[in-house]
Design a protein around this motif. Structure first.
Motif, PDB file in Angstrom:
ATOM      1  N   GLN A 158       0.811  -1.215   0.000  1.00  0.00           N
ATOM      2  CA  GLN A 158       0.000   0.000   0.000  1.00  0.00           C
ATOM      3  C   GLN A 158       0.852   1.275   0.000  1.00  0.00           C
ATOM      4  O   GLN A 158       0.751   2.116   0.896  1.00  0.00           O
ATOM      5  CB  GLN A 158      -0.941   0.005   1.204  1.00  0.00           C
ATOM      6  CG  GLN A 158      -2.136   0.943   1.036  1.00  0.00           C
ATOM      7  CD  GLN A 158      -3.145   0.449   0.023  1.00  0.00           C
ATOM      8  OE1 GLN A 158      -3.369  -0.748  -0.109  1.00  0.00           O
ATOM      9  NE2 GLN A 158      -3.781   1.362  -0.702  1.00  0.00           N
ATOM     10  N   ASP A 198      -7.472   4.370  -0.672  1.00  0.00           N
ATOM     11  CA  ASP A 198      -8.663   4.000  -1.446  1.00  0.00           C
ATOM     12  C   ASP A 198      -8.389   3.941  -2.942  1.00  0.00           C
ATOM     13  O   ASP A 198      -9.312   3.979  -3.748  1.00  0.00           O
ATOM     14  CB  ASP A 198      -9.795   4.982  -1.160  1.00  0.00           C
ATOM     15  CG  ASP A 198      -9.404   6.437  -1.443  1.00  0.00           C
ATOM     16  OD1 ASP A 198      -8.223   6.688  -1.775  1.00  0.00           O
ATOM     17  OD2 ASP A 198     -10.279   7.311  -1.317  1.00  0.00           O
ATOM     18  N   ASP A 199      -7.115   3.808  -3.318  1.00  0.00           N
ATOM     19  CA  ASP A 199      -6.744   3.881  -4.734  1.00  0.00           C
ATOM     20  C   ASP A 199      -6.407   2.524  -5.327  1.00  0.00           C
ATOM     21  O   ASP A 199      -5.780   1.684  -4.671  1.00  0.00           O
ATOM     22  CB  ASP A 199      -5.524   4.793  -4.906  1.00  0.00           C
ATOM     23  CG  ASP A 199      -4.947   4.687  -6.313  1.00  0.00           C
ATOM     24  OD1 ASP A 199      -5.543   5.275  -7.229  1.00  0.00           O
ATOM     25  OD2 ASP A 199      -3.936   3.976  -6.500  1.00  0.00           O
ATOM     26  N   SER A 259      -6.811  -0.763   0.133  1.00  0.00           N
ATOM     27  CA  SER A 259      -7.636  -0.559  -1.066  1.00  0.00           C
ATOM     28  C   SER A 259      -8.631  -1.690  -1.310  1.00  0.00           C
ATOM     29  O   SER A 259      -9.598  -1.517  -2.057  1.00  0.00           O
ATOM     30  CB  SER A 259      -6.754  -0.422  -2.314  1.00  0.00           C
ATOM     31  OG  SER A 259      -5.974   0.743  -2.256  1.00  0.00           O
ATOM     32  N   ASP A 271     -13.447  -4.851  -5.347  1.00  0.00           N
ATOM     33  CA  ASP A 271     -12.175  -4.127  -5.290  1.00  0.00           C
ATOM     34  C   ASP A 271     -11.040  -5.022  -5.775  1.00  0.00           C
ATOM     35  O   ASP A 271     -10.183  -4.593  -6.557  1.00  0.00           O
ATOM     36  CB  ASP A 271     -11.872  -3.686  -3.856  1.00  0.00           C
ATOM     37  CG  ASP A 271     -12.801  -2.594  -3.349  1.00  0.00           C
ATOM     38  OD1 ASP A 271     -13.380  -1.872  -4.170  1.00  0.00           O
ATOM     39  OD2 ASP A 271     -12.924  -2.470  -2.116  1.00  0.00           O
TER      40      ASP A 271
END
Length: 369
Positions: A215, A220-221, A241, A247
Motif C-alpha cells: 500500500q 482508497d486507490d 484498497s 475491489d
C-alpha cells in the motif's frame, strides 16, 4: 441449522508488550470487541472485531463497531434460522460498509457452525495445510532497533519480516537491514505514505529484492497503483484498497498489484476473504494473511483462512507471546520452527481463557434475540 438465542459483546483492552508504530499512529494499548454467539442448543461461537480505538487505519473504531453491531447488525438476526454462514454476509449487506463490525459477527457464526458440524473451521473453508508459516512485523524506523528486533524474531523461527516505511524513513532503513540480513525474506509496508510524485524514491528500493511494497499510495486507490506498478520492479501489495470482492477483481484487471493482503476484518468476514483468495489464485496473484495486532480469537480465524492453498507467503500470524503477557485464548498461539499448527478440533480450535478475558474487560452487553 442455527437459531441464535443471544449475543454478548465484550469490550476488552490489553497493553502491548512493545509499542507498535507507523507514520499514522502508535499503538500501546489494544482495544477490541469479542463477539460471543450462543445458539438454542447452548453452543458457542467466537469472533473478534479488529477495529482500533481511533480511525487511523480505517474509518471504523471500537465504539462505532459496537454501535453498528448492537443497533443494526445483530437485530437483523432476530427470528432468523441460518443453515450456513455464507448466508450472513448478504444479510448484513443491507447496511453499507462497516466491514470490521460485520466480520466480528460473521466469524463468530462460522465458529459456531463449524462446532455444530464437529469440523475444524479450516477444513470447512477448504484449507489443506496442517501448519502455516509465520511472519512478523517490526514497527520501528530506527535501524539499530529494527536489527535488534529482527535478530530476536529470527531466533524464534519467524520466516519473513515486514517493516514500516515512509518518506525519509525508507531507503536507509531498508539498506541497513539488508546489509545485516542479505537473504532475509523482507517486505515494506507504507500505509499510504507516498504519492506518484515519489516514483523515483520508490524505484530506489528495487535494488533490495523486497518481496513487496504494501500500500504505497492512497488507501482508497487502485488506479494510481496500476501506474506505479508499471514503473517499479518490486511487486505492489494492496491492503487498505481491497475492502470488497469487487475491489480485488478490479485491481487485478487493472494490473494494480502483484500481491493482495487478505485481512478478514477489513473485507467483512470469511466468506469474502475466501472469494478474494479464489479470484487471486485464478489470476496468478499471490495472497497472504495480514495482521491487526489481534487477540487469540482473530488470530485463530487467521490461521484457518491461511490454511487455504493460495496463501503462499508467510502471514502476519505471530505467537501470542509476541504481543501479550497473556492472551485471551487457550492454548495460546505458538510458533515452532517458523510454523503455527492448524488446529484439528471443532471450530477455531481454541477455547476462551475466561480469567484473562475478564481481567481485560472494560464493558460487556448481552443482547437477547
Amino acid at each position: 441449522m442455527i437459531k441464535i438465542n443471544s449475543i454478548t459483546l465484550y469490550v476488552i483492552s490489553k497493553k502491548l508488550k512493545l509499542p507498535f508504530a507507523t507514520h499514522l499512529a502508535t499503538v500501546t494499548d489494544r482495544e477490541a470487541i469479542i463477539v460471543e454467539v450462543i445458539d438454542s442448543e447452548g453452543g458457542k461461537g467466537y469472533g473478534e472485531v479488529v477495529a482500533f480505538s481511533s480511525p487511523w487505519y480505517t474509518e471504523e473504531t471500537v465504539r462505532t463497531c459496537f454501535h453498528m453491531l448492537k443497533d443494526y447488525f445483530i437485530p437483523l438476526l432476530k427470528n432468523k434460522t441460518i443453515s450456513h454462514p455464507d448466508e450472513v454476509t448478504p444479510l448484513l449487506d443491507k447496511y453499507r460498509r462497516n466491514q470490521m463490525a460485520k466480520a466480528g459477527l460473521e466469524t463468530a457464526i462460522w465458529d459456531l457452525y463449524a462446532k455444530s458440524q464437529e469440523k475444524a473451521l479450516s477444513r470447512l473453508l477448504g484449507g489443506c495445510k496442517t501448519k502455516v508459516p509465520s511472519g512478523v512485523v517490526v514497527g520501528t524506523s530506527n535501524v539499530d532497533e529494527a536489527i535488534r528486533q529482527i535478530d530476536l524474531y529470527l531466533a524464534d523461527g519467524y520466516q519473513r519480516v515486514k517493516v514500516k516505511i515512509s518518506p525519509g524513513h525508507d531507503f536507509n532503513l531498508i539498506e541497513g537491514i539488508r546489509s545485516r540480513f542479505p537473504d532475509l525474506p523482507l517486505m515494506a509496508d507504507a500505509n499510504s505514505a507516498y504519492t506518484l510524485n515519489e516514483i523515483e524514491r520508490l524505484k530506489e528500493l528495487d535494488q533490495f529484492g523486497l518481496l513487496m511494497i504494501e500500500q504505497p499510495l492512497a488507501h482508497d486507490d487502485i488506479i494510481d497503483h496500476a501506474k506505479l506498478q508499471k514503473e517499479i520492479q518490486t511487486p505492489i501489495c494492496l491492503d487498505e484498497s481491497i475492502v470488497t470482492f469487487n475491489d480485488a477483481r478490479q485491481a487485478i484487471e487493472l494490473g494494480s498489484c502483484g500481491v493482495i493482503n487478505v485481512k478478514i476484518g477489513r473485507v467483512g468476514g470469511l466468506k469474502t476473504a475466501k472469494q478474494i483468495h479464489d479470484i487471486a489464485v485464478q489470476n496468478g496473484i499471490q495472497v497472504w494473511c495480514g495482521g491487526m495486532l489481534e487477540f487469540g480469537v482473530s488470530r485463530a480465524h487467521n490461521i484457518a483462512i491461511a490454511s487455504l492453498p493460495g496463501f503462499t507467503i508467510p502471514g502476519d500470524i505471530s505467537a501470542s507471546s509476541r504481543y501479550w503477557a497473556e492472551d485471551i485464548t487457550t492454548p495460546e498461539v505458538m510458533v515452532e520452527n517458523g510454523y503455527i499448527q492448524v488446529p484439528e478440533g471443532p471450530g477455531i480450535g481454541f477455547s476462551i481463557n475466561e480469567k484473562s478475558l475478564n481481567n481485560s474487560l472494560q464493558f460487556k452487553e448481552i443482547i437477547r434475540l
